[in-house]
Design a protein around this motif. Structure first.
Motif, mmCIF file in Angstrom:
data_model
loop_
_atom_site.group_PDB
_atom_site.id
_atom_site.type_symbol
_atom_site.label_atom_id
_atom_site.label_comp_id
_atom_site.label_asym_id
_atom_site.label_seq_id
_atom_site.Cartn_x
_atom_site.Cartn_y
_atom_site.Cartn_z
ATOM 1 N N GLY A 12 0.781 -1.228 0.000
ATOM 2 C CA GLY A 12 0.000 0.000 0.000
ATOM 3 C C GLY A 12 0.812 1.277 0.000
ATOM 4 N N SER A 13 0.187 2.339 0.447
ATOM 5 C CA SER A 13 0.750 3.686 0.360
ATOM 6 C C SER A 13 1.902 3.924 1.325
ATOM 7 C CB SER A 13 -0.341 4.726 0.621
ATOM 8 O OG SER A 13 -0.890 4.541 1.911
ATOM 9 N N THR A 14 2.130 3.018 2.266
ATOM 10 C CA THR A 14 3.248 3.185 3.205
ATOM 11 C C THR A 14 4.504 2.450 2.741
ATOM 12 O OG1 THR A 14 2.358 1.341 4.511
ATOM 13 C CG2 THR A 14 1.775 3.572 5.211
ATOM 14 N N ALA A 15 4.457 1.859 1.560
ATOM 15 C CA ALA A 15 5.636 1.192 1.005
ATOM 16 C C ALA A 15 6.557 2.211 0.340
ATOM 17 C CB ALA A 15 5.222 0.135 -0.008
ATOM 18 N N VAL A 16 7.856 1.967 0.422
ATOM 19 C CA VAL A 16 8.863 2.813 -0.226
ATOM 20 C C VAL A 16 9.806 1.933 -1.034
ATOM 21 C CG1 VAL A 16 10.836 4.350 0.158
ATOM 22 C CG2 VAL A 16 8.753 4.650 1.512
ATOM 23 N N HIS A 17 10.045 2.336 -2.251
ATOM 24 C CA HIS A 17 11.010 1.652 -3.117
ATOM 25 C C HIS A 17 12.384 2.248 -2.844
ATOM 26 C CE1 HIS A 17 12.526 1.204 -7.574
ATOM 27 N NE2 HIS A 17 13.247 0.499 -6.727
ATOM 28 N N ILE A 18 13.322 1.427 -2.356
ATOM 29 C CA ILE A 18 14.705 1.859 -2.160
ATOM 30 C C ILE A 18 15.546 1.268 -3.287
ATOM 31 C CG2 ILE A 18 16.728 1.791 -0.671
ATOM 32 C CD1 ILE A 18 14.946 1.707 1.741
ATOM 33 N N CYS A 19 16.079 2.152 -4.115
ATOM 34 C CA CYS A 19 16.930 1.753 -5.225
ATOM 35 C C CYS A 19 18.384 1.982 -4.809
ATOM 36 C CB CYS A 19 16.568 2.562 -6.467
ATOM 37 S SG CYS A 19 17.555 2.139 -7.904
ATOM 38 N N VAL A 20 19.141 0.915 -4.759
ATOM 39 C CA VAL A 20 20.470 0.936 -4.149
ATOM 40 C C VAL A 20 21.571 1.183 -5.184
ATOM 41 C CG1 VAL A 20 22.123 -0.399 -2.795
ATOM 42 C CG2 VAL A 20 19.668 -0.645 -2.344
ATOM 43 N N ASP A 21 22.253 2.310 -5.065
ATOM 44 C CA ASP A 21 23.558 2.558 -5.692
ATOM 45 C C ASP A 21 23.608 2.327 -7.202
ATOM 46 O OD1 ASP A 21 24.010 2.784 -3.011
ATOM 47 O OD2 ASP A 21 25.570 1.278 -2.890
ATOM 48 N N MET A 22 22.617 2.779 -7.910
ATOM 49 C CA MET A 22 22.635 2.678 -9.377
ATOM 50 C C MET A 22 23.350 3.917 -9.930
ATOM 51 S SD MET A 22 21.195 -0.210 -10.357
ATOM 52 C CE MET A 22 20.341 -0.098 -11.930
ATOM 53 N N GLN A 23 24.660 3.899 -9.847
ATOM 54 C CA GLN A 23 25.504 5.043 -10.171
ATOM 55 C C GLN A 23 26.415 4.755 -11.351
ATOM 56 O OE1 GLN A 23 26.131 4.859 -5.657
ATOM 57 N NE2 GLN A 23 27.278 6.685 -6.244
ATOM 58 N N GLY A 24 26.919 5.838 -11.935
ATOM 59 C CA GLY A 24 27.746 5.717 -13.115
ATOM 60 C C GLY A 24 28.975 4.857 -12.932
ATOM 61 N N MET A 25 29.585 4.899 -11.754
ATOM 62 C CA MET A 25 30.821 4.133 -11.546
ATOM 63 C C MET A 25 30.592 2.631 -11.532
ATOM 64 S SD MET A 25 31.564 5.005 -7.542
ATOM 65 C CE MET A 25 30.229 5.099 -6.341
ATOM 66 N N PHE A 26 29.332 2.212 -11.389
ATOM 67 C CA PHE A 26 29.019 0.786 -11.447
ATOM 68 C C PHE A 26 28.524 0.353 -12.823
ATOM 69 C CE2 PHE A 26 28.134 1.987 -6.925
ATOM 70 C CZ PHE A 26 29.250 1.373 -6.390
ATOM 71 N N LEU A 27 28.256 1.325 -13.684
ATOM 72 C CA LEU A 27 27.787 1.029 -15.028
ATOM 73 C C LEU A 27 28.887 1.210 -16.057
ATOM 74 C CD1 LEU A 27 25.346 0.376 -16.889
ATOM 75 C CD2 LEU A 27 24.893 2.832 -16.986
ATOM 76 N N ALA A 28 29.741 2.211 -15.831
ATOM 77 C CA ALA A 28 30.785 2.552 -16.796
ATOM 78 C C ALA A 28 31.953 1.572 -16.719
ATOM 79 C CB ALA A 28 31.258 3.984 -16.547
ATOM 80 N N ASP A 29 32.952 1.832 -17.546
ATOM 81 C CA ASP A 29 34.130 0.969 -17.628
ATOM 82 C C ASP A 29 35.100 1.305 -16.490
ATOM 83 O OD1 ASP A 29 36.036 -0.804 -18.443
ATOM 84 O OD2 ASP A 29 36.827 0.488 -20.031
ATOM 85 N N THR A 30 34.809 0.781 -15.306
ATOM 86 C CA THR A 30 35.650 0.964 -14.125
ATOM 87 C C THR A 30 35.885 -0.396 -13.485
ATOM 88 O OG1 THR A 30 33.913 1.178 -12.426
ATOM 89 C CG2 THR A 30 34.438 3.171 -13.720
ATOM 90 N N PRO A 31 36.819 -0.497 -12.537
ATOM 91 C CA PRO A 31 37.028 -1.776 -11.848
ATOM 92 C C PRO A 31 35.796 -2.266 -11.085
ATOM 93 C CG PRO A 31 38.901 -0.330 -11.515
ATOM 94 C CD PRO A 31 37.841 0.502 -12.167
ATOM 95 N N TRP A 32 34.871 -1.359 -10.789
ATOM 96 C CA TRP A 32 33.665 -1.744 -10.059
ATOM 97 C C TRP A 32 32.454 -1.947 -10.968
ATOM 98 C CZ3 TRP A 32 33.717 2.097 -5.278
ATOM 99 C CH2 TRP A 32 34.771 1.720 -4.411
ATOM 100 N N ALA A 33 32.620 -1.889 -12.264
ATOM 101 C CA ALA A 33 31.488 -2.015 -13.180
ATOM 102 C C ALA A 33 30.791 -3.368 -13.003
ATOM 103 C CB ALA A 33 31.962 -1.849 -14.614
ATOM 104 N N LEU A 34 29.473 -3.341 -13.034
ATOM 105 C CA LEU A 34 28.665 -4.549 -12.898
ATOM 106 C C LEU A 34 28.207 -4.969 -14.301
ATOM 107 C CD1 LEU A 34 26.523 -3.480 -9.808
ATOM 108 C CD2 LEU A 34 28.727 -4.685 -9.871
ATOM 109 N N PRO A 35 28.666 -6.097 -14.781
ATOM 110 C CA PRO A 35 28.464 -6.465 -16.186
ATOM 111 C C PRO A 35 27.008 -6.464 -16.643
ATOM 112 C CG PRO A 35 30.068 -7.925 -15.167
ATOM 113 C CD PRO A 35 29.484 -7.083 -14.068
ATOM 114 N N TRP A 36 26.070 -6.819 -15.745
ATOM 115 C CA TRP A 36 24.683 -6.877 -16.198
ATOM 116 C C TRP A 36 23.777 -5.872 -15.498
ATOM 117 C CZ3 TRP A 36 22.038 -9.639 -12.165
ATOM 118 C CH2 TRP A 36 22.846 -10.469 -11.380
ATOM 119 N N MET A 37 24.381 -4.791 -15.009
ATOM 120 C CA MET A 37 23.573 -3.684 -14.482
ATOM 121 C C MET A 37 22.679 -3.101 -15.575
ATOM 122 S SD MET A 37 24.956 -0.278 -12.543
ATOM 123 C CE MET A 37 23.929 1.136 -12.214
#
Length: 207
Positions: A12-37
């Motif tokens: 219901g209306s008291t639910a909150v969606h928490i989206c965790v750390d969807m940042q450029g450094m995990f998507l781009a070509d860095t040592p921390w990139a997540l291949p299937w983000m």
């Protein structure tokens, strides 16, 4: 893929969606990139679009320079020297472009460690909304998502993990965590698909 363990209870209306750390450094070509983000990003966007007023992003903010931090974090940033703020661009620390459109109304909570519950006002923000349920997406399943989920469990929040809106650098660890969430933590944590959430968390729940 793990099966859904979503309980037959309304979201219901008291639910909150928490989206965790969807940042450029995990998507781009860095040592921390997540291949299937990039692969799960459309599902994350769809969930964000469904309830932008019930949305909160966390961002992992690295140390300023190599060797900074307390205790083992000092060693951590000696190992990951190129992933400190002195070496990253502003865009790499920001949310990925597809998600920036939701802020505002979505809130953003920054954190210097895996857990968003320590040293932040996350719990107060959720309490102000009378939140009793969190829906978790983002990455990594076996690191920052895990810390987010277990903190919510400790506070007694209904915790739903969206299994096809999560990503990790390790398929093996990802699948292991989903199994743990569904089985070992089954009394506290529910797992669901993006479709499950969209069907059960209707837009008129916020009316």
């Amino acid at each position: 893929m793990s099966r859904s363990t979503l309980r037959d209870e309304p979201i219901g209306s008291t639910a909150v969606h928490i989206c965790v750390d969807m940042q450029g450094m995990f998507l781009a070509d860095t040592p921390w990139a997540l291949p299937w983000m990039e692969r799960v990003l459309p599902n994350v966007v769809e969930l964000c679009r469904a309830h932008p007023n019930q949305l909160l992003f966390t961002r992992f903010i690295p140390a300023r320079r190599p060797g900074a931090g307390q205790g083992t974090w000092k060693r951590y940033y000696e190992r990951w020297a190129t992933m400190t703020l002195d070496h990253l661009t502003a865009d790499q620390v920001r949310l990925v472009p597809e998600l920036r459109q939701f802020v505002p109304p979505a809130l953003v909570v920054d954190k210097p460690i895996y857990s968003p519950w320590l040293g932040s006002d996350l719990r107060a923000r959720l309490a102000a909304r009378s939140c009793d349920t969190i829906i978790v997406t983002g990455g990594e399943t076996d690191m920052c998502v895990l810390s987010t989920v277990l903190g919510a469990v400790d506070y007694g929040l209904r915790t739903i993990v969206v299994r096809d809106a999560l990503c990790s650098a390790s398929d093996e660890a990802h699948e292991a965590m989903l199994s743990l969430f569904s089985n070992r933590y089954g009394q506290h944590i529910e797992t669901a698909s993006t479709e499950d959430i969209l069907e059960r968390w209707a837009p008129n729940a916020l009316a």
